[in-house]
Design a protein around this motif. Structure first.
Motif, PDB file in Angstrom:
ATOM      1  N   THR A 127     -18.092 -32.276   4.621  1.00 35.95           N
ATOM      2  CA  THR A 127     -19.175 -33.090   4.056  1.00 35.95           C
ATOM      3  C   THR A 127     -18.792 -34.555   3.855  1.00 35.95           C
ATOM      4  O   THR A 127     -19.600 -35.343   3.362  1.00 35.95           O
ATOM      5  N   VAL A 128     -17.579 -34.922   4.228  1.00 41.41           N
ATOM      6  CA  VAL A 128     -17.113 -36.289   3.981  1.00 41.41           C
ATOM      7  C   VAL A 128     -18.008 -37.318   4.661  1.00 41.41           C
ATOM      8  O   VAL A 128     -18.443 -38.306   4.042  1.00 41.41           O
ATOM      9  N   LYS A 129     -18.304 -37.117   5.929  1.00 44.74           N
ATOM     10  CA  LYS A 129     -19.111 -38.102   6.660  1.00 44.74           C
ATOM     11  C   LYS A 129     -20.534 -38.185   6.120  1.00 44.74           C
ATOM     12  O   LYS A 129     -21.163 -39.239   6.172  1.00 44.74           O
ATOM     13  N   GLU A 130     -21.031 -37.082   5.609  1.00 43.67           N
ATOM     14  CA  GLU A 130     -22.385 -37.058   5.058  1.00 43.67           C
ATOM     15  C   GLU A 130     -22.459 -37.747   3.702  1.00 43.67           C
ATOM     16  O   GLU A 130     -23.440 -38.425   3.396  1.00 43.67           O
ATOM     17  N   TYR A 131     -21.402 -37.624   2.912  1.00 37.07           N
ATOM     18  CA  TYR A 131     -21.453 -38.080   1.523  1.00 37.07           C
ATOM     19  C   TYR A 131     -20.971 -39.508   1.304  1.00 37.07           C
ATOM     20  O   TYR A 131     -21.491 -40.210   0.426  1.00 37.07           O
ATOM     21  N   PHE A 132     -19.955 -39.955   2.066  1.00 37.32           N
ATOM     22  CA  PHE A 132     -19.242 -41.168   1.664  1.00 37.32           C
ATOM     23  C   PHE A 132     -19.345 -42.306   2.686  1.00 37.32           C
ATOM     24  O   PHE A 132     -19.280 -42.088   3.890  1.00 37.32           O
ATOM     25  N   ASP A 133     -19.486 -43.540   2.159  1.00 37.63           N
ATOM     26  CA  ASP A 133     -19.461 -44.756   2.976  1.00 37.63           C
ATOM     27  C   ASP A 133     -18.037 -45.127   3.367  1.00 37.63           C
ATOM     28  O   ASP A 133     -17.783 -45.619   4.463  1.00 37.63           O
ATOM     29  N   TRP A 134     -17.145 -44.940   2.403  1.00 36.15           N
ATOM     30  CA  TRP A 134     -15.742 -45.308   2.568  1.00 36.15           C
ATOM     31  C   TRP A 134     -14.894 -44.095   2.235  1.00 36.15           C
ATOM     32  O   TRP A 134     -15.322 -43.215   1.474  1.00 36.15           O
ATOM     33  N   VAL A 135     -13.679 -44.062   2.780  1.00 30.88           N
ATOM     34  CA  VAL A 135     -12.727 -43.038   2.394  1.00 30.88           C
ATOM     35  C   VAL A 135     -11.352 -43.654   2.186  1.00 30.88           C
ATOM     36  O   VAL A 135     -11.001 -44.673   2.789  1.00 30.88           O
ATOM     37  N   MET A 136     -10.613 -43.014   1.311  1.00 31.20           N
ATOM     38  CA  MET A 136      -9.196 -43.309   1.123  1.00 31.20           C
ATOM     39  C   MET A 136      -8.450 -42.018   1.441  1.00 31.20           C
ATOM     40  O   MET A 136      -8.641 -41.003   0.762  1.00 31.20           O
ATOM     41  N   LEU A 137      -7.658 -42.011   2.493  1.00 29.29           N
ATOM     42  CA  LEU A 137      -6.859 -40.848   2.859  1.00 29.29           C
ATOM     43  C   LEU A 137      -5.492 -41.000   2.197  1.00 29.29           C
ATOM     44  O   LEU A 137      -4.779 -41.984   2.441  1.00 29.29           O
ATOM     45  N   LEU A 138      -5.158 -40.019   1.358  1.00 33.63           N
ATOM     46  CA  LEU A 138      -3.985 -40.153   0.494  1.00 33.63           C
ATOM     47  C   LEU A 138      -3.095 -38.925   0.610  1.00 33.63           C
ATOM     48  O   LEU A 138      -3.577 -37.790   0.547  1.00 33.63           O
ATOM     49  N   ASN A 139      -1.810 -39.160   0.785  1.00 33.21           N
ATOM     50  CA  ASN A 139      -0.807 -38.099   0.683  1.00 33.21           C
ATOM     51  C   ASN A 139       0.492 -38.742   0.215  1.00 33.21           C
ATOM     52  O   ASN A 139       1.301 -39.198   1.026  1.00 33.21           O
ATOM     53  N   THR A 140       0.617 -38.858  -1.100  1.00 34.18           N
ATOM     54  CA  THR A 140       1.714 -39.567  -1.772  1.00 34.18           C
ATOM     55  C   THR A 140       1.606 -41.077  -1.569  1.00 34.18           C
ATOM     56  O   THR A 140       1.801 -41.849  -2.497  1.00 34.18           O
ATOM     57  N   LYS A 141       1.272 -41.493  -0.375  1.00 32.82           N
ATOM     58  CA  LYS A 141       1.025 -42.902  -0.083  1.00 32.82           C
ATOM     59  C   LYS A 141      -0.342 -43.027   0.592  1.00 32.82           C
ATOM     60  O   LYS A 141      -0.949 -42.029   0.999  1.00 32.82           O
TER      61      LYS A 141
END
Length: 249
Positions: free
Chosen positions: A198-212
């Motif tokens: 649902t990420v593409k449906e819900y959000f304008d922007w994303v922050m992909l995070l894994n420790t950094k």
């Protein structure tokens, strides 16, 4: 000024690094998903940003200033599992806590405050539950109450930690409609989220995070198979690569 600016944020628990040199700038008036695997530091990022846990190093600015807990610019919806739902209080009193930034902790809410709280309950479909003890609510209803409290704060930037976790489909639909309404009002909303579908449906922007910070930016640019594999590694194996690629076309 950016709603949120994080520079070189590092957080550790018992000498174990949870976040390392995280950098991120949130644009104004966007609905932003914070995406990553379990244990990636997503909730820690929010808590450290709000000063709820100490940081080892880094700089955090909200609208150009260091955040203070009494700052009315910020609304926060914590994880439902972190709340003591057995605390003896009713729905209306919980929502009215969102007004204390305006009236102070030692002044009783007035008629205007109560009226505004009831309007926020109406917006989340909980207007008939104001006298109900919070322990008597379902998980989805509890989440709606905390959203109403955040709405009453009338903040400019909102942090929401897994607001869709453990809620039914109707509640999830109501929540995303509410978040989009906040966006239309020019608010910035950051949401810790798990459902990649649902990420593409819900959000304008994303922050992909894994420790950094793996990547951050507009969803159509950042939410790619390559970046997802960089973020999740082998833990992305449960997803069908072809399915994700088809959804991006």
């Amino acid at each position: 000024m950016k709603p949120l600016k994080v520079k070189n944020l590092t957080v550790a628990y018992q000498k174990k690094t949870v976040l390392k040199d995280v950098n991120f700038e949130a644009p104004d008036g966007k609905l932003i998903g914070i995406i990553g695997p379990n244990g990636a530091g997503k909730s820690t990022f929010i808590k450290a940003t709000l000063g709820l846990i100490p940081k080892v190093s880094g700089e955090i600015e909200i609208y150009g200033k260091q955040y203070r807990p009494k700052d009315r610019l910020v609304g926060y919806v914590p994880q439902r599992g972190s709340v003591d739902w057995d605390f003896p209080t009713n729905v209306l009193d919980v929502v009215l806590m969102g007004r204390y930034g305006y009236i102070g902790w030692f002044k009783r809410p007035g008629k205007k405050d109560i009226s505004l709280a009831r309007e926020c309950l109406r917006k989340v479909g909980m207007e008939n539950y104001e006298d109900r003890q919070i322990s008597q609510l379902s998980g989805g209803q509890q989440q709606r109450v905390f959203l109403a409290r955040a709405l009453l704060q009338d903040a400019r930037i909102y942090f929401m930690d897994e607001p869709f976790a453990g809620v039914d489909a109707a509640t999830e639909k109501a929540i995303i409609a509410l978040l989009n309404e906040l966006k239309k009002q020019g608010k910035t909303v950051l949401v810790v989220h798990h459902d990649l579908q649902t990420v593409k449906e819900y959000f304008d922007w994303v922050m992909l995070l894994n420790t950094k910070t793996i990547a951050a930016g507009p969803t159509e640019i950042v939410f790619t198979i390559e970046n997802l594999y960089r973020t999740y590694g082998g833990r992305l194996a449960f997803l069908e690569k072809d399915k994700l690629m088809a959804e991006q076309m």
